[in-house]
Design an enzyme around this catalytic site. Structure first.
Site, PDB file in Angstrom:
ATOM      1  N   LYS A  62       0.871  -1.165   0.000  1.00  0.00           N
ATOM      2  CA  LYS A  62       0.000   0.000   0.000  1.00  0.00           C
ATOM      3  C   LYS A  62       0.915   1.225   0.000  1.00  0.00           C
ATOM      4  O   LYS A  62       1.958   1.221   0.678  1.00  0.00           O
ATOM      5  CB  LYS A  62      -0.879  -0.023   1.256  1.00  0.00           C
ATOM      6  CG  LYS A  62      -1.888   1.117   1.356  1.00  0.00           C
ATOM      7  CD  LYS A  62      -2.779   0.962   2.603  1.00  0.00           C
ATOM      8  CE  LYS A  62      -3.829   2.061   2.712  1.00  0.00           C
ATOM      9  NZ  LYS A  62      -4.700   1.887   3.897  1.00  0.00           N
ATOM     10  N   SER A  79      -9.930  -0.371   7.273  1.00  0.00           N
ATOM     11  CA  SER A  79      -9.340  -0.188   5.948  1.00  0.00           C
ATOM     12  C   SER A  79      -8.662  -1.406   5.338  1.00  0.00           C
ATOM     13  O   SER A  79      -8.303  -1.384   4.160  1.00  0.00           O
ATOM     14  CB  SER A  79      -8.345   0.968   5.967  1.00  0.00           C
ATOM     15  OG  SER A  79      -9.025   2.191   5.968  1.00  0.00           O
ATOM     16  N   SER A 100      -9.667   2.013   3.116  1.00  0.00           N
ATOM     17  CA  SER A 100      -8.788   2.803   2.282  1.00  0.00           C
ATOM     18  C   SER A 100      -7.799   1.961   1.501  1.00  0.00           C
ATOM     19  O   SER A 100      -7.212   2.458   0.540  1.00  0.00           O
ATOM     20  CB  SER A 100      -8.017   3.804   3.144  1.00  0.00           C
ATOM     21  OG  SER A 100      -7.131   3.118   4.017  1.00  0.00           O
TER      22      SER A 100
END
Lengths: 482, 484
Positions: free
Chosen positions: B76, B175, B151
């Site tokens: 990420k 997330s 997210s």
């Protein structure tokens, strides 16, 4: 109306840790800009603070020295505000639960009495960097070497009533942190600086007047001047019938005045909250005990010892213990002087201090070491030199011409104690000064004491100062009165 | 090959059936081919990946490999990577190249894993749909009209489309788990402090936790073995012994006591989702687990508490993005306030600014006690609720998300409804517990995840249950047809 002043000080003292309070970067002063700032100090994304144990221990040390409570649990908080030299946009400080809570110290007033000043708290925090407004044209330069340097902020109770007390308090705290070796206390480099909260009120009134905060004062002299200026200013304002505005003011030493920086309304809302990156600090009793067992002798205890075991006057003892380095120098000097305390004290507080002040030097940088001074005092003691010649020897040592013995030897300063040699000089002087002899002999005894000085002076001059003054005196009296 | 799990790839590499370079090239090609459609990568670093793959092949040849040496994956874009852009999904950091690796990055590098690139995400991890990214929304590979969740939407989408066999994510309020649920993959949020936060760009420091996003629980266990552990650079990381997370995977779950919070199954839960979760729990019962209704009475306070604590911390954490030292700086600032206002005004997106403002407000003098302090008290209540529940049960099961992936733009202008969709995930972060989301079914071809919540440091048990569940179900094996 008679006014009373109320003063509280916030002292920021830089802790002498090797690395910064939340990172591994070095804390040394004076490096090229930004070479001592790591990713943590720069506040780069993702980096995290880790508390420096040494800073915690130093704070505890201070707490114990002022007989303060050391709470079991202490919390770091974020103080949020924007400034270019504050890399994270917040300063890690302490708000609730500081590392040191209530303590106190004693200060000595001018009349010799002492007064206890309360310390509200002392907390750890990181210093910010420096903004440099010169040398960058219309831009501002940022040096983050100082960012993250550990500070202990020591907050006093509003217990001081005049500028002199404030200075005495500041000096005492300065002396304590230096004795504890937790700070170099260097005021030029900003390692020891203070903010003063000042207010005045009609004498006899219980509640405090509105206060102003004088920011960032970095010398004992400026603290006194700034506070005195501010007291005058506040009294003038009040006597004109106006009101004091609660505000932060800056002291300008060049103009000797304080100027408004920002009012209460403009003050930041710092939005303090516990720093979620740092767990609460748990202080074990065992750590406190450990630190306590290694506490050095503090100024008050040392002074008492100097008075008792060295038979020094209160004044001398105060002076000699005002800095740990001076006290250490004194003790080493006494050692080298074979235990002679009074002369050691006199030479240190007199000649040595005068020379150091003249050259603006610290005692640790003195070219005349404690051992050198002690050895010279030994030579005064054993009559090798007189006190007057000693001044010459001291000057020579100060100028790097060697130790006392070699200077005495090389310059032939050894005191003449041979009676026949002195007698010859005395006879010569008497023979060459018939007028003075006549005057002396015609004067009543009470005036003769003064007149003999002339003959002593002449003999000493002839001997180039080397004749033993006591012997000269005796011989002269003997001869002139016969 | 691209449908293989980490476990399968690990075996293939060890048996030299494939080289890391071949594998890396295969996934790189998929990334390049499909990124236009899915937008799940912000950065693909082909050269570095291939170079690292060759190094990994050398290590394998020399027998100096770990289980995961040579396996491609993605980070990420919230994890700082030395020399490679770390944007955090924001214009603010579009030009930011960290001079250091996050601890998680360092550990995965040390294990010999090969990073393909950095995945898209909601800006600064603030969002539940991946629509707040400066780099545009990520698409859900099951239906490109739908969001992948957020997210960690880029990571979820990439793993679901098998553009990489596994990825990292971070979970502040759900997330990792919510996008895992919406994309049909497995996502583990470890106990707070289990995985170091050093080098992981902070959103809300007391809630953030990195973790694996994988196809299976077994794969998650392999990654946990690499990334879990105490880190002296992160004071909040736990000095708690680290398990071998694969060790208990095959244990029987006979006798397992599962708690079903009545607050998670009451009104408000979509009946289709409820049905899928109930079916999932039935599977666990067939494996010998028993269920019990429990109460988490303060569940309804979790969203308000979360949306005080998280913005408060973010408002402070994001203060360092001021245009002074790194990141975006506005053109020609006329003075200091202008530099601050325009750099931050232009560099941050709408959702980030909204949260900074909420956070600044709740920490302000006069409001702190009523909001921030109150929220912290609620946090204690929520933690206590869970601790009470764990006196009676071993794990807690329920839905991960309130629904399946919603349509792009559907909730973008309705932040409150977006916030409410975090209801089943945020209380876990507030309490600091570990939780996993596993694929448990589909509604109209869109995946649904089941969430299992464990007690502190019980990741091994969660992975064991999830693995056992995956032995008897095949939801986790489903791949959207364009990506098969």
């Amino acid at each position: 109306m008679e006014w009373e002043t109320v003063i509280g000080l916030e002292i920021h003292t830089q802790l002498a840790t090797e690395s910064k309070i939340f990172s591994g970067a070095a804390t040394a002063y004076g490096a090229e800009p930004n070479v001592q700032a790591c990713a943590v100090d720069l506040g780069l994304p993702g980096v995290l603070p880790v508390i420096n144990e040494q800073a915690i221990q130093m704070a505890i040390k201070f707490g114990l020295a002022i007989e303060a409570e050391i709470p079991e649990r202490s919390i770091f908080a974020r103080k949020n505000y924007f400034y270019p030299d504050l890399p994270k946009g917040y300063q890690i400080s302490q708000f609730e639960l500081p590392i040191v809570s209530k303590g106190h110290i004693d200060i000595q007033l001018e009349d010799g009495s002492s007064k206890t000043i309360g310390v509200t708290r002392a907390h750890l925090e990181e210093d910010a960097g420096k903004s440099m407004h010169e040398g960058f044209g219309k831009l501002t330069g940022i040096d983050l070497n100082r960012a993250g340097t550990p500070l202990l902020e020591i907050v006093s109770e509003p217990d001081m009533r005049n500028a002199k007390e404030a200075v005495a308090y500041m000096k005492k705290i300065h002396s304590i942190v230096r004795y504890l070796e937790i700070s170099d206390g260097n005021m030029q480099e900003g390692s020891f600086r203070c903010d003063a909260n000042v207010s005045v009120r009609p004498k006899g009134q219980d509640e405090f007047g509105t206060r102003t905060e004088l920011k960032n004062i970095n010398s004992f002299r400026f603290v006194e001047q700034a506070i005195n200026y501010e007291i005058e200013r506040q009294i003038d304002v009040l006597e004109e019938g106006s009101e004091i505005v609660q505000e932060t003011r800056l002291y300008d030493p060049n103009k000797n005045e304080t100027r408004s920086m920002r009012s209460k309304e403009e003050a930041n809302d710092y939005r303090y909250f516990p720093d979620p990156d740092l767990l609460p600090v748990q202080i074990e009793q065992s750590l406190i005990d450990e630190i306590k067992s290694h506490l050095p002798e503090l100024p008050d205890a040392k002074k008492q010892r100097f008075i008792e075991s060295f038979k020094l006057s209160d004044d001398d003892a105060t002076l000699l213990t005002s800095q740990k380095e001076i006290a250490d120098f004194f003790e080493a000097c006494v050692d080298a002087a074979g235990g002679e305390t009074k002369l050691s004290a006199n030479w240190i507080t007199g000649e040595l201090t005068a020379n150091l002040n003249k050259e603006n030097m610290d005692i640790t940088d003195s070219p005349v070491t404690a051992e050198m001074l002690g050895s010279m005092i030994k030579r005064i003691q054993d009559n090798t030199i007189s006190g007057k010649i000693a001044k010459q020897v001291f000057e020579a040592m100060w100028n790097g011409e060697g130790d006392a013995d070699s200077i005495i030897e090389n310059k032939g300063l050894k005191q003449v104690t041979d009676t026949s040699a002195i007698e010859k000089l005395v006879d010569d002087v008497i023979a060459n000064s018939p007028d003075q002899v006549k005057q002396y002999q015609e004067s009543p005894p009470e005036k003769q004491g003064k007149l003999i000085g002339y003959f002593v002076g002449q003999v000493m001059k002839q001997s180039q100062g080397k004749a033993n003054p006591k012997q000269v005196n005796e011989l002269l009296k003997q001869k002139l009165n016969s | 090959m691209h449908q293989s799990t980490l476990t399968q790839l690990s075996t293939a590499l060890k048996e030299k059936k494939v080289s890391s370079e071949e594998l890396t090239q295969l996934y790189l090609d998929r990334c390049k081919n499909f990124n236009e459609a899915l937008n799940c990568f912000i950065t693909i670093n082909e050269d570095v990946a291939l170079e690292n793959a060759r190094t990994a092949d050398k290590k394998i040849a020399e027998g100096k490999n770990t289980d995961l040496t040579g396996i491609p994956f993605a980070h990420k874009d919230i994890f700082c990577t030395n020399g490679i852009k770390t944007s955090c999904g924001s214009k603010m950091l579009d030009n930011f190249i960290a001079p250091y690796d996050a601890t998680v990055v360092e550990k995965m590098n040390d294990a010999g894993m090969v990073m393909l690139g950095k995945t898209n995400m909601d800006e600064f991890a603030m969002g539940s749909s991946n629509e707040t990214s400066f780099y545009g929304p990520v698409k859900n590979p099951w239906d490109s009209d739908h969001v992948p969740g957020g997210s960690s939407g880029g990571s979820a989408s990439a793993v679901a489309a098998r553009l990489c066999p596994a990825a990292t994510g971070t979970d502040t309020g759900g997330s990792i788990r919510q996008p895992a649920s919406l994309c049909g993959i497995t996502g583990l949020k470890p106990t707070y402090g289990r995985v170091s936060r050093y080098g992981m760009i902070a959103f809300a420091s007391s809630l953030d936790q990195g973790g694996p996003m994988t196809q299976t629980a077994e794969d998650a266990a392999l990654i946990m073995n690499v990334i879990a552990g105490f880190d002296k650079r992160d004071s909040t990381s736990a000095e708690h012994p680290v398990d071998d997370y694969t060790f208990r995977l095959n244990d029987s779950i006979e006798g397992l006591k599962i708690g079903l919070p009545k607050e998670y199954f009451g009104e408000g839960l979509d009946s289709n989702i409820a049905k899928i979760i109930e079916d999932g729990i039935k599977e666990l019962e067939k494996l010998g687990a028993s269920c019990k209704e429990i109460e988490l009475p303060n569940t309804d306070l979790s969203i308000p508490a979360y949306y005080v604590v998280a913005p408060a911390e973010c408002s402070s954490n994001l203060s360092r993005f001021d245009g002074v030292r790194f990141g975006y700086r506005c053109e020609e600032p006329k003075d200091l306030p202008d530099l601050y206002c325009r750099s931050r005004g232009e560099g941050f997106g709408k959702e980030v600014k909204r949260r900074i403002m909420i956070g600044t407000y709740v920490l302000s003098a006069g409001y702190y006690d009523a909001y921030y302090l109150k929220a912290q008290q609620i946090r204690h209540l929520i933690r206590d609720d869970f601790q009470n529940a764990f006196k009676d049960v071993d794990v807690i099961a329920g839905p991960t998300a309130t629904g399946t992936a919603f349509k792009l733009n559907e909730k973008l202008n309705d932040p409150v409804s977006m916030y409410l969709s975090d209801i089943y995930t945020v209380s876990v972060n507030l309490a600091g517990l570990p939780a996993i989301s596993v694929p448990a079914g589909f509604i109209e071809n869109l995946p649904v995840g089941m969430q299992l919540i464990g007690n502190y440091f019980e990741e091994s048990r969660l992975l064991n249950i999830a693995h056992q569940y995956q032995q008897v179900t095949d939801w986790h094996k489903q791949v959207p047809k364009e990506y098969k």
